[in-house]
Design an enzyme around this catalytic site. Structure first.
Site, PDB file in Angstrom:
ATOM      1  N   ARG A  26       9.312  48.243 -31.165  1.00  0.00           N
ATOM      2  CA  ARG A  26       8.635  47.523 -29.996  1.00  0.00           C
ATOM      3  C   ARG A  26       7.906  45.961 -30.077  1.00  0.00           C
ATOM      4  NH1 ARG A  26       8.340  46.174 -25.786  1.00  0.00           N
ATOM      5  NH2 ARG A  26       6.193  47.108 -23.779  1.00  0.00           N
ATOM      6  N   HIS A  57      13.513  41.130 -17.075  1.00  0.00           N
ATOM      7  CA  HIS A  57      13.763  40.878 -15.817  1.00  0.00           C
ATOM      8  C   HIS A  57      15.047  40.698 -15.248  1.00  0.00           C
ATOM      9  CE1 HIS A  57       9.801  39.275 -16.563  1.00  0.00           C
ATOM     10  NE2 HIS A  57       9.301  38.720 -15.183  1.00  0.00           N
ATOM     11  N   HIS A  65       2.840  41.452  -9.758  1.00  0.00           N
ATOM     12  CA  HIS A  65       3.241  41.483 -11.012  1.00  0.00           C
ATOM     13  C   HIS A  65       2.800  42.017 -11.882  1.00  0.00           C
ATOM     14  CE1 HIS A  65       5.038  38.298 -13.920  1.00  0.00           C
ATOM     15  NE2 HIS A  65       5.881  39.484 -13.601  1.00  0.00           N
ATOM     16  N   TYR A 106      -1.519  48.136 -21.054  1.00  0.00           N
ATOM     17  CA  TYR A 106      -2.077  49.391 -21.862  1.00  0.00           C
ATOM     18  C   TYR A 106      -3.105  50.436 -21.377  1.00  0.00           C
ATOM     19  CZ  TYR A 106       1.676  47.754 -24.397  1.00  0.00           C
ATOM     20  OH  TYR A 106       3.198  47.573 -24.908  1.00  0.00           O
ATOM     21  N   CYS A 118       4.471  54.349 -29.596  1.00  0.00           N
ATOM     22  CA  CYS A 118       3.466  53.138 -28.573  1.00  0.00           C
ATOM     23  C   CYS A 118       3.299  54.202 -27.220  1.00  0.00           C
ATOM     24  CB  CYS A 118       5.127  53.570 -28.084  1.00  0.00           C
ATOM     25  SG  CYS A 118       4.491  51.593 -26.258  1.00  0.00           S
TER      26      CYS A 118
END
Length: 562
Positions: A234, A162, A137, A416, A281
């Site tokens: 974001r 999702h 996941h 990240y 980002c």
């Protein structure tokens, strides 16, 4: 009691079909896989469930996975789901007298809530065994375990990304049963995003819940300071509602005590500073990576980057007030007020060295472009870490602590980070990659837009360029023929101190398009003060998280008649 089986024939995945036999309630592979089904004594039956207990049948299903010689990664799961449907369409199984899946009560599902008992969840009227997906996941194993033995709906209401076709396909491949029709429906879940602020309608939305959006490309380079409504959004969780009068920033001091500072304390006790800084980002331009090979993550275009004048107090001043000294080692950890249903908050950290550097300019910002910080951007207080990936600039800041280790947040430890193109979700080890801090040199073309059509004559090409770590952009090269020949663009933007060039440069190039030209393949690449240049293609830097794409940006446009 074990369930023996014989693998008789194998000729590839393209014809396999998993079905349930009508008499025993067992799962067996039809078409190319043939198993000797388990003897009736293997199953524990009950009058309420004539088709047997799924624990035993589940073991058969897992043995199929081993026999097939494959641990199901995301790609395999998707392929298996597609092949199963295709096989069913070509040669559907013989009709059965019972339901196609075992039937369970919510109480029975609730018994499967840990790795030892298998982890089951429900979605709608279906039951899924997601044990084998826990480690795969992308959001981390702990997030799935929050729903173990229960319904996914409350969590998918929070993580609404999702609800995409590829995710539903993955989930369907783990289906093991259906809820009893006698079970009451799952109570409706209130929308945790109902209190989110309004947004500008021109933004290009990647996900609504949580809200993630970027400005249209032609707007990006129109202003050196990005107007707040067009600053990219974001968010990882719902935007919290914060009462500024009741707000407190909790800071752990050097003695382990906690200081509580109000907004008024911050504004009265510490000198205000203004810092012009670009925030980008890590997933900016991920769409180009997804076009090469899907990462199943937000498909940002070139707009997950913006620049503002931030006003607030230096983090260094607050840390000195809390008893920390220049030269101290460790990490500064931040926590926000945005949280999920389990109480988990967004968190991140930066090296203490960066925070204490007199030239690091790390801000606790309460203003953006001369106005009160908007809710989407962290009202009433956020961190702004210049030159560093945007994920460390925590919004809705509520807690600061200092320690020997970086933040234990999922977004620091399991997201990240950059990896080799060779790393897959089956082989990834997040502990072996450092968290992203400073960003690489970057540039993009904002005008003309992709697939635009121009006429022969003068053409103006515009864009932005930026580099992390305070490195100044010293040059942007532009090509109109795919990189065969180059011209140097004109840079605009404020002068910045060496090593403290936190903001982007905007650039433009005026060129002449000759009559008879049919197409332009426009390319840009930036060079920073350390002479770092962008790589020419995406392939060598592709990674499973789709981060750090700084390959040459390319825009192809057609040229029509004058």
């Amino acid at each position: 009691m074990s369930c023996p089986f014989n693998l008789v024939h194998f000729s590839g995945l393209d014809k396999m079909l998993l079905t349930r036999t009508s008499k025993s309630g067992l799962w067996t592979l039809q078409k190319t896989y043939w198993f000797r089904t388990c003897p009736p004594a293997y199953l524990a039956s009950s009058p309420s469930r004539p088709h047997g207990t799924w624990n035993s049948a589940g073991s058969t299903r897992r043995r199929f996975v081993v026999a097939a010689g494959a641990g199901l990664g995301i790609g395999t799961i998707l392929a298996y789901g597609n092949y199963r449907r295709q096989a069913a369409e070509v040669d559907p199984p013989a009709s059965t007298s019972g339901p196609p899946f075992p039937v369970f009560t919510r109480q029975e599902v609730a018994c499967h809530h840990s790795d030892a008992d298998r982890v089951w969840v429900t979605y709608g009227s279906d039951v899924f065994d997601v044990t084998d997906f826990l480690e795969l996941h992308p959001g981390g194993k702990s997030k799935i375990l929050l729903a173990a033995g229960g319904a996914l709906e409350p969590f998918w209401a929070l993580y609404a990304m999702h609800k995409q076709e590829h995710v539903l396909e993955i989930l369907q491949s783990y289906k093991v049963g259906e809820l009893s029709p006698e079970e009451p429906p799952q109570p409706s879940v209130g929308d945790p995003y109902a209190e989110d602020p309004p947004r500008h309608p021109a933004l290009k939305i990647n996900t609504l819940k949580p809200f993630n959006a970027e400005p249209p490309s032609e707007v990006i380079a129109e202003n050196y300071l990005t107007p707040s409504p067009f600053f990219f959004k974001r968010n990882h969780l719902p935007v919290p509602l914060v009462d500024p009068a009741a707000y407190r920033l909790h800071v752990q001091d050097a003695c382990g005590r906690t200081l509580s500072l109000s907004l008024r304390d911050l504004k009265r006790s510490f000198r205000k500073h203004d810092v012009v800084a670009t925030v980008q980002c890590a997933g900016n331009r991920r769409a180009e990576m997804n076009a090469l090979q899907s990462t199943n993550r937000l498909g940002w275009g070139i707009g997950a980057i913006s620049t503002a004048c931030w006003g607030g107090v230096l983090l260094r001043d607050v840390l000195v007030h809390a008893g920390y000294q220049p030269g101290d080692e460790g990490h500064v950890c931040f926590e926000g007020l945005d949280r999920d249903q389990s109480g988990t908050v967004y968190g991140a950290s930066i090296p203490l060295k960066k925070a204490m550097n007199p030239e690091g300019d790390v801000l606790l910002a309460y203003e953006m472009n001369g106005e009160e910080l908007p809710r989407d951007h962290g009202f009433p207080l956020r961190v702004v870490v210049p030159g560093t990936v945007g994920a460390r600039s925590v919004k809705w800041l509520t807690r600061i602590s200092v320690g020997p280790e970086e933040s234990k947040s999922h977004w620091q430890r399991k997201d990240y980070k950059g990896f080799s193109p060779a790393v897959t979700w089956d082989t990834v080890d997040f502990s072996k990659a450092p968290s992203i801090q400073e960003m690489p040199v970057q540039s993009a073309i904002t005008e003309p837009s992709p697939d635009a059509s121009v006429t022969p004559g003068e053409l103006t090409v515009k864009g932005y360029a930026w580099s992390g770590g305070g490195r100044n952009v010293i040059r942007v090269d532009v090509s109109l023929d795919g990189g065969k020949s180059w011209r140097e663009a004109e840079l605009t933007g404020e002068e910045q101190l060496p090593g403290r060039a936190w903001a982007w440069k905007l650039w433009q190039l005026k060129a002449s398009v000759p009559t008879g030209t049919k197409q332009l393949n426009i390319v840009c690449k930036a060079v920073d003060s350390s002479y770092n240049e962008q790589p020419d293609t995406v392939g060598p830097i592709w990674n499973i998280l789709g981060v750090l794409n700084n390959a040459w940006h390319r825009v192809r446009i057609s040229v029509g008649e004058d």
